[in-house]
Design an enzyme around this catalytic site. Structure first.
Site, short mmCIF file in Angstrom:
data_model
loop_
_atom_site.label_atom_id
_atom_site.label_comp_id
_atom_site.label_asym_id
_atom_site.label_seq_id
_atom_site.Cartn_x
_atom_site.Cartn_y
_atom_site.Cartn_z
N GLY A 18 9.81 54.65 57.62
CA GLY A 18 10.65 55.70 57.01
C GLY A 18 11.60 55.30 55.88
O GLY A 18 12.55 55.93 55.39
N HIS B 57 3.86 52.56 62.72
CA HIS B 57 2.76 52.44 61.71
C HIS B 57 3.16 53.84 60.81
O HIS B 57 2.31 54.56 60.37
CB HIS B 57 1.50 52.86 62.43
CG HIS B 57 0.30 52.51 61.87
ND1 HIS B 57 -0.43 51.09 62.00
CD2 HIS B 57 -0.41 52.93 60.61
CE1 HIS B 57 -1.40 51.13 61.11
NE2 HIS B 57 -1.41 51.97 60.31
C1 FMN Z 1 -1.43 55.40 53.12
C2 FMN Z 1 -1.12 54.30 54.17
C3 FMN Z 1 -1.91 53.38 54.68
C4 FMN Z 1 -1.60 52.46 55.60
N1 FMN Z 1 -2.58 51.60 55.94
C5 FMN Z 1 -2.38 50.61 57.06
C6 FMN Z 1 -3.18 49.56 57.16
O1 FMN Z 1 -4.40 49.61 56.48
N2 FMN Z 1 -2.64 48.63 57.90
C7 FMN Z 1 -1.60 48.50 58.56
O2 FMN Z 1 -1.42 47.62 59.28
N3 FMN Z 1 -0.84 49.47 58.28
C8 FMN Z 1 -1.09 50.47 57.54
N4 FMN Z 1 -0.03 51.52 57.17
C9 FMN Z 1 1.24 51.48 57.78
C10 FMN Z 1 2.05 50.68 56.99
O3 FMN Z 1 1.76 49.18 56.86
C11 FMN Z 1 3.62 50.81 57.36
O4 FMN Z 1 3.72 50.31 58.88
C12 FMN Z 1 4.35 52.13 57.07
O5 FMN Z 1 3.81 52.75 55.98
C13 FMN Z 1 5.65 52.08 57.12
O6 FMN Z 1 6.29 53.29 57.05
P1 FMN Z 1 6.88 54.07 55.73
O7 FMN Z 1 5.46 54.37 54.93
O8 FMN Z 1 7.58 55.07 55.82
O9 FMN Z 1 7.62 52.98 54.80
C14 FMN Z 1 -0.31 52.48 56.23
C15 FMN Z 1 0.46 53.34 55.66
C16 FMN Z 1 0.15 54.18 54.65
C17 FMN Z 1 1.25 55.16 54.22
#
Ligand code: FMN
Length: 386
Positions: A315, A282
Site C-alpha cells: 500500500g 502480497h
Molecule cells: C502486478 C503485480 C505483480 C506481482 N507479482 C509478484 C510476484 O511475481 N512475486 C511476488 O513475490 N510478489 C508479487 N507481487 C507483490 C509485490 O511484490 C508486493 O508484495 C506488493 O505489490 C506490495 O504492495 P504495493 O503494490 O501496494 O506496493 C506483485 C504485485 C503486483 C502489483
C-alpha cells in the site's frame, strides 16, 4: 512523456498509467482478489497510523541512506518483484531495473517476469535480487535458482504466501492471461489502446514473438495458458519449513523470505537462517482476508528484529507510508504498484519519477517529524500503536 514530469504524486502517475494501459492490464496491476476488501483494509490501516513529530530539532541536514543486508544504499526502498512488469512497457523490467539501479536501490526480478534475469543483469546492472516461486516441479524450480546465481544475483527472495493461484475474477472477465487469448472484451480493450499495442505488444511481436515467461523452459512456455498449465508449473502447495531451510543451505548469498504475517513464522524464518523477511500480504492480491502488514509489523519486529532484517510492503503510495513502516520496525520498504505505474506511464523515466516523488515525500516527512537520519525513525514517532 512530458506529462510524467508534471505528475506531483503517485496517484497522478497512476492516472497516466490507467490511460496508457489496456483496461485488463491496468486492472491486473491495480486490483486485489475476490471481494477486494484487503486493498481498502491495507490503506485504512496505513492511514490510521499517525505520527507525533518532535519540533525545534535542527533538521537542516537530512539523509535517507541505509545499510541493507550489508550494502549501503541512498534510500530505504526496494523495488518489489512484480510478474509481467514487461507488459507495462516494452522490456519494462529493464526500464524499471535501470531506474532502480540509477537510484541505487535493489530491483527484485520476479520468477514470472517477461525479461530474463540474465538479460536484466546484462542490460540494467544494479543490485539485482531474484524472487522465487516454488513450483510443483522442484527440478524446474532449481533451474530458476541456478540461473539467478549464475546471473550474479546475490539475494534470493522466496515468496511463501502463494501456495495456490488467487481468485482474481476480473482477470477472467477481462480475458487477461499469458499468452494472450483475448475474449471479445479483451479485443475491444486492446483496440482502444493502439498506443500500447504499438509501443509494447507490437515491439515484442516485431522482435520475435508473444511475450511469455523466459525463466520457464521452451517446452513449458508454450503451455502457459490458464486452462492448460501443466501440473508441474503450478505453485507448490506442499512446501514446508524443512524445504525452505534446505534451500537456504544451498543458496550462497543473502536469503529473504517474503510473505510473513505472524510472529511464530518469523521465528521459524530465523531458525531457517534467513537474513531477512518481508512482512507482506502480497499487496492484498492473494488472501483477501489477510491482515494489513502495518498492523502486524510491530509485533513481528519485536519478536525477530534483533535476529534478522525486517522488511515490509503493502500500500505504499506516499513517502509518509514508508516512514510509518520504518517507524513500526521495517529496515526498508518494498514498493510494488507505484513503480509499475511509473513504468507504464513513461518507462525508465516514469519509474524514476515515482522513486523521486517518494524520496522527496520521505524527506519532507522526516523534516516535519524531526528526523535527520533513517535511524531516528522509530516507534517513538508513532501516536498510537496499531
Ligand atoms: C502486478 C503485480 C505483480 C506481482 N507479482 C509478484 C510476484 O511475481 N512475486 C511476488 O513475490 N510478489 C508479487 N507481487 C507483490 C509485490 O511484490 C508486493 O508484495 C506488493 O505489490 C506490495 O504492495 P504495493 O503494490 O501496494 O506496493 C506483485 C504485485 C503486483 C502489483
Amino acid at each position: 512523456m512530458a506529462a510524467i514530469g508534471k505528475a506531483l504524486n503517485v496517484d497522478e502517475v497512476k492516472a497516466l498509467a490507467r490511460r496508457a494501459l489496456p483496461r485488463g492490464m491496468f486492472e491486473f496491476v491495480e486490483r486485489g482478489t475476490e471481494g477486494e476488501t484487503g486493498l481498502g483494509a491495507t490503506r485504512l490501516a496505513l492511514d490510521a497510523v499517525r505520527l507525533r513529530p518532535s519540533v525545534l530539532v535542527d533538521v537542516s541536514s537530512r539523509r535517507q541512506d541505509v545499510t541493507l543486508l550489508g550494502k549501503d544504499q541512498p534510500l530505504p526502498l526496494v523495488v518489489a518483484p512484480t510478474g509481467l512488469a514487461g507488459l507495462m512497457w516494452h522490456e519494462g523490467e529493464i526500464e524499471l531495473a535501470r531506474a532502480a539501479a540509477k537510484a541505487g536501490i535493489p530491483f527484485c526480478v520476479s520468477t514470472q517476469s517477461i525479461t530474463s534475469v540474465e538479460d536484466i543483469a546484462k542490460r540494467a546492472g544494479g543490485d539485482l535480487w531474484f524472487q522465487l516461486y516454488i513450483l510443483k516441479d522442484r527440478a524446474l524450480t532449481d533451474t530458476f535458482v541456478e540461473r539467478a546465481k549464475a546471473a550474479g544475483s546475490g539475494t534470493l527472495m522466496v515468496t511463501v504466501d502463494t501456495v495456490v493461484s488467487p481468485k482474481r475474477e476480473y482477470n477472467t472477465h477481462n480475458g487477461f492471461g499469458i499468452p494472450f487469448k483475448p475474449n471479445l472484451r479483451g479485443t475491444v480493450d486492446f483496440a482502444l489502446h493502439p498506443g500500447w499495442l504499438w509501443r509494447v505488444l507490437g515491439r515484442y511481436l516485431r522482435a520475435g514473438g508473444i511475450p511469455t515467461f523466459p525463466h520457464y523452459p521452451p517446452e513449458f512456455r508454450r503451455k502457459i495458458t490458464r486452462d492448460a498449465m501443466s501440473e508441474g508449473l503450478r505453485l507448490a502447495d506442499d512446501m514446508t519449513w524443512d524445504e525452505i531451510a534446505a534451500l537456504r543451505q544451498r543458496w550462497p548469498g543473502r536469503f529473504v523470505i517474503k510473505g510473513i504475517l505472524r510472529e511464530d513464522d518469523a521465528r521459524r524464518a530465523v531458525d531457517c537462517g534467513a537474513d531477512a523477511i518481508v512482512v507482506s500480504n502480497h499487496g492484498a492480491r492473494n488472501l483477501d482476508a489477510s491482515a494489513p502488514p502495518v498492523e502486524v509489523l510491530p509485533g513481528i519486529a519485536d519478536a525477530v528484529g534483533e535476529q534478522l532484517t525486517v522488511l515490509a510492503d503493502g500500500g505504499v503510495r506516499r513517502g509518509s507510508d514508508v516512514v510509518k513502516l520504518l517507524a513500526l520496525g521495517a529496515k526498508a520498504v518494498l514498493v510494488g504498484r507505484a513503480t509499475l505505474y511509473g513504468t507504464a506511464a513513461a518507462a525508465e523515466a516514469g519509474a524514476a519519477r515515482v522513486i523521486e516523488i517518494l524520496r522527496d515525500e520521505i524527506d519532507r516527512t522526516m523534516a516535519f517529524a524531526g528526523c535527520t537520519r533513517i535511524a531516528d525513525i522509530n516507534r517513538d514517532l508513532i501516536h498510537r500503536l496499531p
